[in-house]
Scaffold this motif. Structure first.
Motif, PDB file in Angstrom:
ATOM      1  N   TYR A 181     -49.926 106.427 -62.131  1.00  0.00           N
ATOM      2  CA  TYR A 181     -48.786 106.671 -61.226  1.00  0.00           C
ATOM      3  C   TYR A 181     -49.270 106.420 -59.638  1.00  0.00           C
ATOM      4  CZ  TYR A 181     -44.390 108.446 -59.019  1.00  0.00           C
ATOM      5  OH  TYR A 181     -43.499 108.681 -57.896  1.00  0.00           O
ATOM      6  N   TYR A 182     -50.525 107.116 -59.633  1.00  0.00           N
ATOM      7  CA  TYR A 182     -51.053 107.489 -58.268  1.00  0.00           C
ATOM      8  C   TYR A 182     -52.418 107.024 -58.258  1.00  0.00           C
ATOM      9  CZ  TYR A 182     -53.278 110.292 -54.817  1.00  0.00           C
ATOM     10  OH  TYR A 182     -54.270 110.710 -53.609  1.00  0.00           O
ATOM     11  N   GLU A 209     -48.313 105.594 -54.709  1.00  0.00           N
ATOM     12  CA  GLU A 209     -47.714 105.784 -55.756  1.00  0.00           C
ATOM     13  C   GLU A 209     -46.784 104.798 -56.460  1.00  0.00           C
ATOM     14  OE1 GLU A 209     -45.246 109.477 -54.570  1.00  0.00           O
ATOM     15  OE2 GLU A 209     -46.963 110.720 -54.870  1.00  0.00           O
TER      16      GLU A 209
END
Ligand code: NI
Length: 159
Positions: A105-106, A124
């Protein structure tokens, strides 16, 4: 400035490991300028040098929210990732198709700018996904090699 031709994933250049950039010279700057123009023209989010036939560790990501804000990443390293996302992903070298890919996600990236200065950037969601996708290009990996499957025509049309 000039548009460069975007190669498709049938081209062997998309499947080779790229070499580090060692000269931060006019030739590199011309490549970066051309890649930025090509990325904006294409409407994509990211573009890696092997996609225009240059086997060097360079990618660009449009990190702007409203207007284009092209950031140049040279000799990038992924420093940190966190979380997970699963969803559709596309590539300018695989036109008209989308595949389901699991990504962090990041992601936080360290890279050099066009003058060789090191910097860090993080993102992100779409940007985190894009960092990982573009980084893969530098190792000769196209998303179709790490996806679960392509979206069907019905899924693409939103039915
Ligand atoms: Ni791509």
């Amino acid at each position: 400035m000039g548009l460069r031709k975007i190669l498709t994933d049938k081209d062997p250049a998309l499947h080779k490991v790229c070499k580090p950039v060692t000269a931060f010279d006019n030739k590199l700057h011309k490549l970066l300028d051309d890649m930025a123009e090509t990325l904006i023209d294409s409407g994509g989010v990211g573009l890696a040098a092997p996609q225009v036939g240059i086997l060097r560790r360079v990618f660009l990501v449009d990190m702007g929210e409203d207007a284009p804000e092209i950031v140049e990443f040279i000799n990038p390293e992924i420093l940190e990732t966190d979380g997970e996302q699963y969803g559709p992903e596309g590539c300018l070298s695989v036109p008209g198709k989308y595949g389901l890919v699991k990504r962090p996600y990041y992601a936080k990236v360290r890279a050099q700018d066009r003058d060789g200065e090191w910097f860090e950037a993080e993102g992100e969601e779409l940007i985190g996904r894009c960092f990982c996708h573009e980084y893969d290009h530098l190792d000769g990996i196209v998303y179709t090699e790490v996806m679960d499957r392509f979206l069907t025509d019905e899924e693409l049309n939103g039915d």
